[in-house]
Design a protein around this motif. Structure first.
Motif, PDB file in Angstrom:
ATOM      1  N   UNK A  17      16.327  16.255 -16.510  1.00 55.13           N
ATOM      2  CA  UNK A  17      16.391  14.834 -16.194  1.00 55.13           C
ATOM      3  C   UNK A  17      15.011  14.183 -16.327  1.00 55.13           C
ATOM      4  N   UNK A  18      13.957  14.936 -15.981  1.00 58.98           N
ATOM      5  CA  UNK A  18      12.609  14.407 -16.143  1.00 58.98           C
ATOM      6  C   UNK A  18      12.233  14.314 -17.625  1.00 58.98           C
ATOM      7  N   UNK A  19      12.679  15.283 -18.420  1.00 59.21           N
ATOM      8  CA  UNK A  19      12.403  15.248 -19.857  1.00 59.21           C
ATOM      9  C   UNK A  19      13.052  14.029 -20.503  1.00 59.21           C
ATOM     10  N   UNK A  20      14.327  13.798 -20.156  1.00 57.05           N
ATOM     11  CA  UNK A  20      15.036  12.642 -20.711  1.00 57.05           C
ATOM     12  C   UNK A  20      14.380  11.339 -20.254  1.00 57.05           C
ATOM     13  N   UNK A  21      14.015  11.279 -18.969  1.00 61.23           N
ATOM     14  CA  UNK A  21      13.379  10.070 -18.439  1.00 61.23           C
ATOM     15  C   UNK A  21      12.053   9.792 -19.135  1.00 61.23           C
ATOM     16  N   UNK A  22      11.260  10.855 -19.352  1.00 58.95           N
ATOM     17  CA  UNK A  22       9.960  10.678 -20.004  1.00 58.95           C
ATOM     18  C   UNK A  22      10.128  10.161 -21.427  1.00 58.95           C
ATOM     19  N   UNK A  23      11.096  10.713 -22.161  1.00 65.86           N
ATOM     20  CA  UNK A  23      11.327  10.272 -23.542  1.00 65.86           C
ATOM     21  C   UNK A  23      11.815   8.827 -23.575  1.00 65.86           C
ATOM     22  N   UNK A  24      12.750   8.483 -22.691  1.00 68.34           N
ATOM     23  CA  UNK A  24      13.282   7.113 -22.658  1.00 68.34           C
ATOM     24  C   UNK A  24      12.182   6.110 -22.312  1.00 68.34           C
ATOM     25  N   UNK A  25      11.365   6.450 -21.298  1.00 66.71           N
ATOM     26  CA  UNK A  25      10.276   5.546 -20.900  1.00 66.71           C
ATOM     27  C   UNK A  25       9.274   5.378 -22.035  1.00 66.71           C
ATOM     28  N   UNK A  26       8.971   6.485 -22.734  1.00 66.00           N
ATOM     29  CA  UNK A  26       8.026   6.411 -23.853  1.00 66.00           C
ATOM     30  C   UNK A  26       8.561   5.514 -24.969  1.00 66.00           C
ATOM     31  N   UNK A  27       9.844   5.670 -25.317  1.00 70.46           N
ATOM     32  CA  UNK A  27      10.431   4.841 -26.383  1.00 70.46           C
ATOM     33  C   UNK A  27      10.529   3.385 -25.926  1.00 70.46           C
ATOM     34  N   UNK A  28      10.894   3.162 -24.659  1.00 72.58           N
ATOM     35  CA  UNK A  28      10.956   1.793 -24.141  1.00 72.58           C
ATOM     36  C   UNK A  28       9.594   1.117 -24.212  1.00 72.58           C
ATOM     37  N   UNK A  29       8.558   1.836 -23.785  1.00 71.28           N
ATOM     38  CA  UNK A  29       7.217   1.266 -23.829  1.00 71.28           C
ATOM     39  C   UNK A  29       6.774   0.959 -25.251  1.00 71.28           C
ATOM     40  N   UNK A  30       7.026   1.897 -26.176  1.00 69.88           N
ATOM     41  CA  UNK A  30       6.642   1.680 -27.570  1.00 69.88           C
ATOM     42  C   UNK A  30       7.422   0.521 -28.185  1.00 69.88           C
ATOM     43  N   UNK A  31       8.730   0.461 -27.912  1.00 71.42           N
ATOM     44  CA  UNK A  31       9.545  -0.618 -28.459  1.00 71.42           C
ATOM     45  C   UNK A  31       9.143  -1.982 -27.921  1.00 71.42           C
ATOM     46  N   UNK A  32       8.891  -2.053 -26.620  1.00 71.62           N
ATOM     47  CA  UNK A  32       8.473  -3.332 -26.031  1.00 71.62           C
ATOM     48  C   UNK A  32       7.119  -3.758 -26.579  1.00 71.62           C
ATOM     49  N   UNK A  33       6.199  -2.781 -26.763  1.00 71.93           N
ATOM     50  CA  UNK A  33       4.882  -3.100 -27.306  1.00 71.93           C
ATOM     51  C   UNK A  33       4.984  -3.611 -28.740  1.00 71.93           C
ATOM     52  N   UNK A  34       5.828  -2.956 -29.547  1.00 70.01           N
ATOM     53  CA  UNK A  34       6.014  -3.392 -30.931  1.00 70.01           C
ATOM     54  C   UNK A  34       6.629  -4.793 -30.972  1.00 70.01           C
ATOM     55  N   UNK A  35       7.649  -5.033 -30.132  1.00 73.20           N
ATOM     56  CA  UNK A  35       8.265  -6.353 -30.094  1.00 73.20           C
ATOM     57  C   UNK A  35       7.285  -7.431 -29.671  1.00 73.20           C
TER      58      UNK A  35
END
Length: 359
Positions: free
Chosen positions: A58-76
């Motif tokens: 669950x921590x692995x999935x959370x870390x990946x989701x947070x990383x992609x969310x942060x990268x996507x929001x930064x790109x947007x």
């Protein structure tokens, strides 16, 4: 027998047309799921690696989701702010562009009427207005993709158990091995494609920043995106970037040549040397298949479909290549050079085996 094959072929064509029509009608609902599925293939090996390192799943999935969310929001955010800044500076770009065209027209004796009809910058400005106004829709669509990705990653470990429970019998092990092989190949392809695309975008961003090209981060992001369209994508982004570089630096030749060389060389080296070495010839697609996939997925889902065309077509090719009855379809989708090399290698290996057997 021939009538049966003809009827089967006609039914297949009708089924494909019906499926394509339905997918086009419900594209706004299906697209986030398709993108999430491709992302799941790409990031699942990372989650599997983290779990092997005794990180809770669950921590692995959370870390990946947070990383992609942060990268996507930064790109947007970068796209939105840079788009607004480019809109403010666009009149100066337009004036310089008109000056360049008029200077070239005077040197080559082009009639003034043709210059008046040259409205490429007006087209670019319309796209810029559309891009700057689509930030909210981008964020909402991105959040939907992340929700689908979360559900897929949470459900992924139980898919194998479901398949075993649903398909009981002697073919269960064979189907499981086939499914795992397809998952590994698709994940391998998408993961390496993301890596090489990010590498190309990073080189372009760093190189353009050193030369002094405006909006270097934007060009890096666009290069990353267009790298998913082999050959055609690199030509488009190189041509568009050259146009803006020319408008910015004209009449100074050195920065124009240097920035253009950075774009072309990064595309050439990574696209034609690094990527084929990592992926292998067996994953090459025929240029005809690439063009057809761009037309089909572009007709289906517009611009987003064109960016997803090659990854989706590659997934179809990998699936067909792992199913014996559909393997001829995978071979027909490959590039001619890859098929010829494999055929020549098999032809060179077979006489040796035959000679040993006869002796």
């Amino acid at each position: 027998m021939e009538n049966t094959r003809l009827n089967t072929g006609l039914l297949l064509v009708i089924a494909l047309v019906l499926v394509g029509t339905v997918l086009r009608m419900i594209g706004s609902f299906v697209l986030p799921l398709v993108i999430a599925g491709l992302l799941a293939f790409a990031v699942y090996p990372i989650i599997r690696l983290l779990t092997r390192l005794y990180v809770p799943r669950i921590l692995s999935i959370t870390a990946v989701i947070v990383l992609i969310l942060g990268a996507g929001f930064l790109v947007g955010l970068i796209l939105y702010t840079s788009g607004q800044q480019l809109l403010r500076q666009f009149p100066s770009y337009q004036r310089r562009f008109i000056e360049i065209i008029e200077a070239l027209a005077e040197n080559f004796n082009v009639p003034a009427e043709m210059i008046a009809e040259f409205n490429i910058m007006r087209t670019v400005s319309s796209y810029l207005f559309a891009l700057s106004g689509g930030f909210i829709s981008f964020i909402s669509g991105f959040v939907m993709v992340m929700l689908f990705l979360l559900f897929i990653l949470v459900e992924a470990p139980y898919i194998q158990t479901k398949v075993v429970a649903a398909i009981e019998g002697p073919r269960t092990d064979k189907i499981m091995r086939l499914t795992m092989h397809i998952n590994e190949q698709v994940g391998h392809y998408l993961g390496l494609k993301l890596l090489t695309s990010a590498l190309t975008g990073g080189i372009v961003t760093a190189g353009f920043s050193l030369v002094g090209v405006d909006f270097a981060i934007i060009w890096g992001i666009l290069t990353f995106m267009f790298n998913f369209i082999p050959n055609i994508g690199s030509i488009i982004i190189s041509a568009v970037s050259f146009l803006f570089i020319l408008v910015q630096f004209y009449p100074e030749p050195n920065p124009i040549i240097l920035a253009s060389a950075i774009m072309w060389l990064s595309q050439l080296i990574i696209g034609n040397i690094v990527d084929p070495k990592l992926q292998g010839d067996r994953l090459n697609l025929s240029p005809v298949v690439i063009i057809f996939s761009l037309l089909f997925w572009g007709w289906l889902w517009g611009v987003v479909g064109m960016f997803l065309a090659v990854p989706l077509t590659m997934v179809i090719k990998i699936v067909c290549g792992n199913i014996p009855d559909m393997r001829p379809i995978s071979v027909m989708m490959e590039s001619g050079k890859a098929v010829a090399r494999n055929y020549e290698a098999a032809a060179e290996a077979s006489p040796v085996g035959d000679t040993q057997d006869t002796n």
